[in-house]
Every structure is written in C-alpha cells, then in structure tokens.
Design an enzyme around this catalytic site. Structure first.
Site, short mmCIF file in Angstrom:
data_model
loop_
_atom_site.label_atom_id
_atom_site.label_comp_id
_atom_site.label_asym_id
_atom_site.label_seq_id
_atom_site.Cartn_x
_atom_site.Cartn_y
_atom_site.Cartn_z
N ARG A 152 0.84 -1.21 0.00
CA ARG A 152 0.00 0.00 0.00
C ARG A 152 0.87 1.24 0.00
O ARG A 152 1.81 1.36 0.79
CB ARG A 152 -0.95 0.00 1.21
CG ARG A 152 -1.96 -1.14 1.12
CD ARG A 152 -3.00 -1.10 2.20
NE ARG A 152 -3.85 -2.29 2.12
CZ ARG A 152 -4.78 -2.62 3.03
NH1 ARG A 152 -4.98 -1.84 4.06
NH2 ARG A 152 -5.49 -3.71 2.88
N ARG B 208 1.65 2.16 10.24
CA ARG B 208 1.24 2.48 8.86
C ARG B 208 2.45 2.35 7.94
O ARG B 208 3.28 3.24 7.86
CB ARG B 208 0.64 3.89 8.80
CG ARG B 208 -0.13 4.18 7.51
CD ARG B 208 -0.75 5.56 7.55
NE ARG B 208 -1.73 5.70 8.60
CZ ARG B 208 -3.01 5.34 8.52
NH1 ARG B 208 -3.45 4.79 7.40
NH2 ARG B 208 -3.83 5.50 9.53
N GLU C 241 -6.77 0.10 14.74
CA GLU C 241 -7.40 -0.87 13.83
C GLU C 241 -6.42 -1.96 13.40
O GLU C 241 -5.30 -1.67 12.97
CB GLU C 241 -7.93 -0.15 12.59
CG GLU C 241 -8.58 -1.09 11.57
CD GLU C 241 -8.62 -0.52 10.18
OE1 GLU C 241 -8.57 -1.32 9.22
OE2 GLU C 241 -8.69 0.72 10.04
N SER D 110 -10.56 -5.76 9.51
CA SER D 110 -11.81 -5.24 8.94
C SER D 110 -12.60 -6.39 8.33
O SER D 110 -12.04 -7.18 7.58
CB SER D 110 -11.52 -4.19 7.86
OG SER D 110 -11.00 -3.01 8.42
N ARG E 9 1.76 -5.17 11.97
CA ARG E 9 1.00 -4.26 12.85
C ARG E 9 0.61 -4.95 14.15
O ARG E 9 0.65 -4.34 15.23
CB ARG E 9 -0.24 -3.73 12.13
CG ARG E 9 -1.00 -2.71 12.98
CD ARG E 9 -2.21 -2.12 12.28
NE ARG E 9 -1.83 -1.20 11.21
CZ ARG E 9 -2.69 -0.38 10.61
NH1 ARG E 9 -3.98 -0.40 10.96
NH2 ARG E 9 -2.29 0.43 9.66
#
Length: 443
Positions: free
Chosen positions: A278, A293, A367, A370, A408
């Site tokens: 990403r 991130r 987070e 998802s 993460r």
C-alpha cells in the site's frame, strides 16, 4: 457495481448513499446519460433489425431457386419486377448503413461516459450503519479483555524491538525509503508465528488455503472495487498493465470472475497468506512512527462467496468476524469491535466491522482487522454468478475479513507481553511455532 435499473428506481436512495459515504457521484448526470444511451440503443437495434431483414430479403429476391421467388412468380410477378424490387431493397439497405455508422459514432462516447459514471456509484449502506463523516464517528459495539496495567515504565514496540535486536527500522528506510522496516531473528519468527497460527485456524475451520498472485491485471482491481477510487493507494506496474494488491481479497474474490457457478458449490470459503502493498498516499505525517502504517506487510485473508441472499450474507458476516475474534482471544490481546460509520465505508461495502486492538504506546485502540460484506457489488463487476435449482442465474454475494495482519499486530504483542527486564513473553498459543520457547531475549 449496482444494477442501472436499481439506480433508476432508487435515485434518491443512491444520492443519499453517496452523501453519507462522502463519495462524489453525479447521479443526475448518470440518469441523463443512461436515457441517451438507451435511446441510441433502441434506434440502433431498429436499424440493425431492418438491415438484417432487408439483407435476407435481397438474398431471396435474387435467388430464383428460393421458395419465396417461386411463390412471387406464381402470384403473377415478372422476373423484371422481382429484380426491380431487389434493387429497391438494396438501395434502402445502402441508406441505412451510414445512419448506423453515425449513431455508433455518437454511441461510443456516451457508452464510455456511462461506464465511467457507473464506476462512481456507491453501494447503499445497510440501514443499521451509523451515519458519520469519518473513523472518529465509528460506534463501539463491545470490548473484550482489559488493557494491561504496568508496574513499571513500559517501552514502545520500536524501543523493545531495537533493544532486543528484532526490529530494524533504520536499515529498512535506508533500503526502501520511509514506512519500511526489517524484522530480524525472533522478530521475523514472531511475525511468521502469528501468520501461521491464523492460517492454521482457518484451515481447521474448513477454509480452502490458496497461494495467489499479488500482481494482477487492472480489470481485477476494477472488478473488486479498488479501481478507480483506490488507484492512488496502489503500486502500479504501468509497463505491464499490472498492479500490486493491497490484500489477498482481490485475487481470492476474483478467482471465479466471468464464471457461472453451481448453487450446490456455494458457499465457497477460501483463505490466503500473502504479502500486501500500500502506498499510503495522503497519509503524510500520519502514523509515521513504528510499524503501524507501512508500505509492505503480510496478511491472512478470508473470503466467502455465497448465494444472493441478504440473511445468508449477514450470517456469514458474523462468521468471519467470529473467526478473527477467535484469533485475538487465542493471542490474549484486549480489543474492541466497532460498527464502521458511513463516511468510513468503502464504495462497495454494505457494512463493515473493525477490530481495534489495545496498543499501550498509543494509549488507545488501533485498527487491526476489517470484516466487510458487499452483497452483489463486487460480483456484478466481476461477472461472477451461479445457477439455482430452477436454472435461473443470479449474481453471487461476497464477503471478506482480515484474519491477522503483521507486523501491525506485533505492536500490541510486544508492548502488552513485555517484562520489566526488557524481555517479551511469548503467548502460549505461539510457542509451538517458536521452538517451544517462552520468552524473547536479547541474543
């Protein structure tokens, strides 16, 4: 992608969906272009029918052996009259062809604009989804576990990783630029351990493991809804017209694109452990510290393709969320589940539940998972359908969820399981993947 018929019949609902999701979409323009598209299509269909019928008629008029020709003679028409009629029909045919070419020239740009506008139309969210502008307005549903209270001054994951020699951000940045890292020794083993645990749990639950491409054709990105709106977040290989995926959801969901499946084969449950990429475009200055991130990570993804049934989709949504929560409970990490508000939903998502894990260094939940359901949105773009017992064809429903994403998840693992002496206790469930050891220590 939505059915254009649904959009025509629910203009205000679609407008509200776009407003609630904070997505730019000119529904009025789409409706206008659709009217022009249908008008041109009707005219073209009419002319093409005339061309086909006239072509057949000319053939019959010029063939003395045809039954029609013999019948015309029997009715008293002369050969000269039949030939004259053939020339007349041929002349009509010649007049039609330029009209068709002109309409086709008009149709091209209209079809192009229609398809472009269709790709901007969002899926209306479920009525139960909270209205909100961004992630700050997501609604907490439940908390599981209590954040650890330390009897000593805790370190963050970057300091722990550096002192233990298991995380090297400096050399990651040196090699690949910002938002990169290197995991070493037990850091790499811990990273692999959480991924293997999650993958093993999914296989035990009947999900078919797959190894999938992470470099895919652009139409696959469009089909799963990541293009055009998410294009700036994607690493592109323009020379080859390929894209690096940000999640294994893309190839897993698109696996049966352009196919008609058997209803008896549904639901299809698949999972994959893959590397994800990403760009984090637009995130300048946001979460620049540590492993939160980053540009490159590994993830175990779960995908379900099921029948076109709302209640069945909701049932599977609960299932995939339960799977991810079971991994979190196995790791002993405190977390909360939130119902994602409209402004934080993606274009195709009907509803999304996020799992946020407690991260001591952030003094908040971050987070980590998802879980989303899409109904027909992705399947329509992918032309992925199934045939029921009555031989009727339907578009499938699709769902996906993160089982675990690392590194993460290493943030809460290292920070919550740290000890006063600078070591880190390995959660019991991960020890079989790390040679039975109980702690990570400086080697």
């Amino acid at each position: 992608m939505l059915d254009i018929k649904f959009i025509r019949e629910n203009v205000e609902l679609v407008k509200k969906a776009a407003a609630d999701k904070c997505i730019e979409c000119d529904v009025d323009r789409l409706i206008d272009v659709d009217k022009r598209r249908r008008r041109l299509q009707m005219e073209l269909d009419g002319f093409r029918t005339q061309v086909r019928e006239n072509g057949q008629r000319v053939g019959l008029l010029r063939n003395p052996r045809s039954e029609w020709y013999k019948k015309a003679l029997a009715e008293g028409k002369t050969e000269a009259e039949i030939t004259a009629e053939a020339y007349r029909v041929q002349a009509e045919l010649a007049e039609l062809k330029p009209k068709i070419r002109q309409l086709e020239d008009e149709e091209g740009p209209i079809l192009e604009e229609f398809e472009r506008l269709m790709l901007t139309v969002p899926q209306p969210p479920d009525p139960s989804v909270p209205i909100g502008k961004d992630e700050t307005e997501n609604v907490e549903l439940r908390k599981v576990g209590e954040p650890r209270r330390f009897e000593f001054e805790p370190k963050d994951h970057v300091m722990l990783g550096k002192e233990l020699g298991i995380i090297d951000i400096e050399h990651g940045v040196k090699l690949a630029g910002t938002r990169n890292y290197i995991l070493k020794g037990d850091g790499a083993l811990l990273h692999q351990a959480v991924l293997r645990l999650a993958h093993d749990m999914m296989v035990e639950r009947g999900f078919t493991p797959m190894v999938v491409p992470v470099l895919v054709k652009e139409d696959v990105m469009y089909g799963t809804g990541y293009f055009p709106t998410g294009r700036d977040q994607t690493y592109l290989c323009e020379r080859d017209e390929l894209s690096l995926v940000g999640t294994a959801e893309v190839p897993l969901t698109a696996y049966h694109c352009d196919e008609i499946l058997k209803e008896a084969d549904l639901p299809i449950r698949t999972c994959a452990l893959s590397t994800c990429f990403r760009r984090e475009a637009g995130a300048a200055g946001k979460d620049t510290y540590g492993l939160f991130r980053i540009h490159l990570f590994d993830k175990v993804e779960q995908v379900i393709v099921c029948r076109n049934d709302v209640e069945e989709s909701k049932k599977f949504h609960r299932e995939i969320l339960d799977n991810a929560e079971d991994v979190m409970r196995a790791l002993g990490l405190p977390y909360r589940v939130v119902d994602v508000c409209t402004g934080d939903l993606g274009m195709g998502q009907v509803q999304k539940f996020d799992i946020e894990t407690w991260m001591p260094s952030r003094n908040s939940y971050g987070e980590t998972h998802s879980a989303s359901r899409f109904y027909q949105f992705q399947a329509r773009r992918l032309k992925m359908r199934y045939r029921d017992g009555a031989k009727k064809v339907h578009y499938c429903h699709t769902l996906n969820n993160t089982v675990i994403a690392s590194p993460r998840i290493l943030i809460p693992l290292l920070e919550i399981y740290q000890n006063a002496d600078g070591t880190v206790t390995i959660p019991e469930v991960l020890r079989p993947y790390m040679g039975g050891r109980e702690r990570i220590e400086r080697s």
